[in-house]
Design a protein around this motif. Structure first.
Motif, short mmCIF file in Angstrom:
data_model
loop_
_atom_site.label_atom_id
_atom_site.label_comp_id
_atom_site.label_asym_id
_atom_site.label_seq_id
_atom_site.Cartn_x
_atom_site.Cartn_y
_atom_site.Cartn_z
N LYS A 94 70.16 -0.94 17.64
CA LYS A 94 69.05 -1.88 17.85
C LYS A 94 69.57 -3.20 18.40
CE LYS A 94 65.97 0.85 15.90
NZ LYS A 94 64.83 1.42 16.64
N ARG A 95 68.69 -3.91 19.10
CA ARG A 95 69.10 -5.20 19.66
C ARG A 95 68.91 -6.34 18.67
NH1 ARG A 95 70.74 -4.07 24.57
NH2 ARG A 95 69.81 -2.25 25.53
N LEU A 96 68.10 -6.11 17.66
CA LEU A 96 67.91 -7.14 16.63
C LEU A 96 67.43 -6.47 15.35
CD1 LEU A 96 66.52 -10.67 17.06
CD2 LEU A 96 65.56 -9.24 15.24
N HIS A 97 68.01 -6.88 14.25
CA HIS A 97 67.60 -6.39 12.94
C HIS A 97 66.99 -7.55 12.18
CE1 HIS A 97 70.13 -2.71 13.47
NE2 HIS A 97 70.82 -3.55 14.24
N LEU A 98 65.81 -7.35 11.62
CA LEU A 98 65.14 -8.41 10.87
C LEU A 98 65.07 -7.99 9.39
CD1 LEU A 98 63.70 -11.13 11.79
CD2 LEU A 98 61.59 -9.95 11.17
N ILE A 99 65.68 -8.81 8.56
CA ILE A 99 65.68 -8.55 7.12
C ILE A 99 64.79 -9.59 6.46
CG2 ILE A 99 67.14 -8.47 5.04
CD1 ILE A 99 67.77 -6.21 7.06
N VAL A 100 63.88 -9.13 5.60
CA VAL A 100 62.98 -10.03 4.88
C VAL A 100 63.13 -9.74 3.39
CG1 VAL A 100 60.59 -10.82 4.63
CG2 VAL A 100 61.36 -9.91 6.83
N VAL A 101 63.27 -10.80 2.59
CA VAL A 101 63.40 -10.62 1.15
C VAL A 101 62.88 -11.87 0.47
CG1 VAL A 101 65.77 -11.53 0.95
CG2 VAL A 101 64.99 -9.76 -0.64
N ARG A 102 62.25 -11.68 -0.69
CA ARG A 102 61.79 -12.85 -1.42
C ARG A 102 63.00 -13.55 -2.03
NH1 ARG A 102 57.01 -13.20 -5.94
NH2 ARG A 102 58.64 -12.32 -7.24
N ARG A 103 62.84 -14.85 -2.31
CA ARG A 103 63.96 -15.65 -2.83
C ARG A 103 64.56 -15.10 -4.12
NH1 ARG A 103 67.38 -19.31 -0.32
NH2 ARG A 103 66.27 -20.14 1.45
N ASP A 104 63.79 -14.31 -4.86
CA ASP A 104 64.34 -13.71 -6.08
C ASP A 104 64.97 -12.34 -5.81
OD1 ASP A 104 62.05 -12.30 -5.58
OD2 ASP A 104 61.24 -12.42 -7.61
N LEU A 105 65.16 -12.04 -4.52
CA LEU A 105 65.83 -10.81 -4.08
C LEU A 105 65.01 -9.56 -4.38
CD1 LEU A 105 69.45 -11.97 -4.91
CD2 LEU A 105 68.56 -11.45 -2.63
N THR A 106 63.69 -9.71 -4.45
CA THR A 106 62.79 -8.56 -4.53
C THR A 106 62.08 -8.42 -3.18
OG1 THR A 106 60.92 -9.86 -5.33
CG2 THR A 106 62.39 -8.93 -7.00
N GLY A 107 61.39 -7.29 -3.01
CA GLY A 107 60.55 -7.09 -1.82
C GLY A 107 61.33 -6.95 -0.52
N TYR A 108 62.49 -6.33 -0.60
CA TYR A 108 63.36 -6.18 0.58
C TYR A 108 62.70 -5.35 1.68
CZ TYR A 108 67.54 -4.74 3.22
OH TYR A 108 68.47 -4.50 4.19
N GLN A 109 62.78 -5.85 2.90
CA GLN A 109 62.31 -5.09 4.07
C GLN A 109 63.34 -5.21 5.19
OE1 GLN A 109 58.14 -5.44 5.34
NE2 GLN A 109 57.80 -6.86 3.64
N HIS A 110 63.52 -4.12 5.90
CA HIS A 110 64.43 -4.08 7.05
C HIS A 110 63.59 -3.60 8.24
CE1 HIS A 110 68.32 -2.10 8.87
NE2 HIS A 110 67.66 -2.82 9.75
#
Ligand SMILES: [Cu+2]
Length: 300
Positions: free
Chosen positions: A117-133
């Motif tokens: 992939k040309r870009l990977h976007l990681i999203v996570v809440r500040r408490d390290l829950t709700g991880y998305q890639h």
């Protein structure tokens, strides 16, 4: 006997002393002068050391600790992450857009492929829950777009992980806020096993602070090894390591070509003592599964 000549001699001697002090001070202040060879480079395989060479974001100080790990800044190495919106409603899928811009404000449009992939976007809440890639798509003008749904209120961290063509691997981070009554979770205690979707995953390896080391995961289901893991992003699995406390984003490299079927290995360097949250994704029977571990790294 204090004639003009002796005064000049005294002045010259004083000057010489000042210069000598300045020289010593210069040596003492310059962290590079007496520094041992960069321990990160020494422990990294040649390819990895070359990848991050010469980057301030990966500079090590005189004590050999990583000064600024990736992912903590919205701008680094002349590149800036511009994202919109910066707030989202809870539980609704919205279009999240962003651009990577250069020092002149012009969008970067040419990115190198990494893990397919040309870009990977990681999203996570500040408490390290709700991880998305996520894997956003880029329009010809350099605008990236991805549908984003954040279920729970709170502050989220977004990481854009990419390599501009001809440039160095970069991770920029920004916040997205979801209004509402946020109930943050405590970081789970370290555990040797975790489960998801009927799979049991065990973690192996004891990383030392600031040293390149292996982390190995073993996947079983119903007590039996899962030996037919499928390639995911051109590797046997994908691992993201985030430091608890500031969510520094640590680069991890798959090292698993030679490992047996039910194992997934990575080489990683966790820069300091403390706690990290590791997010492992693997693919089996056509589905991607995500498990998370808390990793405690002891002081050296
Ligand atoms: Cu990705």
């Amino acid at each position: 006997m204090h004639g003009p000549s002796s005064r000049i001699v005294a002045f010259a001697a004083a000057l010489a002393t000042i210069f000598a002090v300045a020289l010593v001070a210069g040596r003492t202040i310059d962290p590079k002068a007496d520094a041992a060879p960069d321990p990160a480079a020494a422990h990294a395989p040649a390819g990895m050391a070359g990848m991050d060479a010469g980057r301030d974001a990966h500079a090590t100080d005189a004590r050999g600790t990583a000064a600024t790990p990736p992912g903590l800044a919205v701008a680094a190495d002349g590149l800036r992450l511009l994202a919109d919106p910066t707030t989202l409603p809870a539980g609704q899928t919205k279009s999240y857009t962003f651009r990577i811009v250069d020092p002149h404000g012009a969008p970067v449009r040419d990115f190198a492929l990494e893990h397919g992939k040309r870009l990977h976007l990681i999203v996570v809440r500040r408490d390290l829950t709700g991880y998305q890639h996520l894997h956003p798509t880029m329009a010809p003008d350099g605008t990236w777009t991805v549908p984003l749904r954040l279920t729970a209120p709170g502050s989220y961290r977004v990481f854009a992980d990419f390599t501009p063509a001809g440039g160095a691997k970069t991770t920029l981070g920004t916040d997205v806020l979801v209004d509402g009554d946020a109930r943050y979770a405590a970081l789970p205690a370290p555990a040797a096993h975790t489960t998801a979707d009927g799979y049991d995953v065990a973690i192996g390896g004891t990383p030392a602070a600031g040293r390149m080391g292996a982390l190995t995961f073993t996947v079983t289901r119903g007590g039996k090894p899962v030996t037919d893991l499928q390639p995911y992003l051109e590797a046997r699995g994908h691992l993201v390591a985030l430091r608890a406390g500031d969510l520094a984003y640590l680069h991890v490299h798959p090292a698993d070509e030679a490992t047996p079927g039910d194992r997934i290995s990575f080489m990683t360097e966790l820069p300091t003592a403390g706690r990290y949250r590791l997010f492992l994704q693997f693919k089996h029977e056509g589905r991607i599964h995500t498990v998370a571990f808390t990793q405690e790294v002891a002081s050296r």
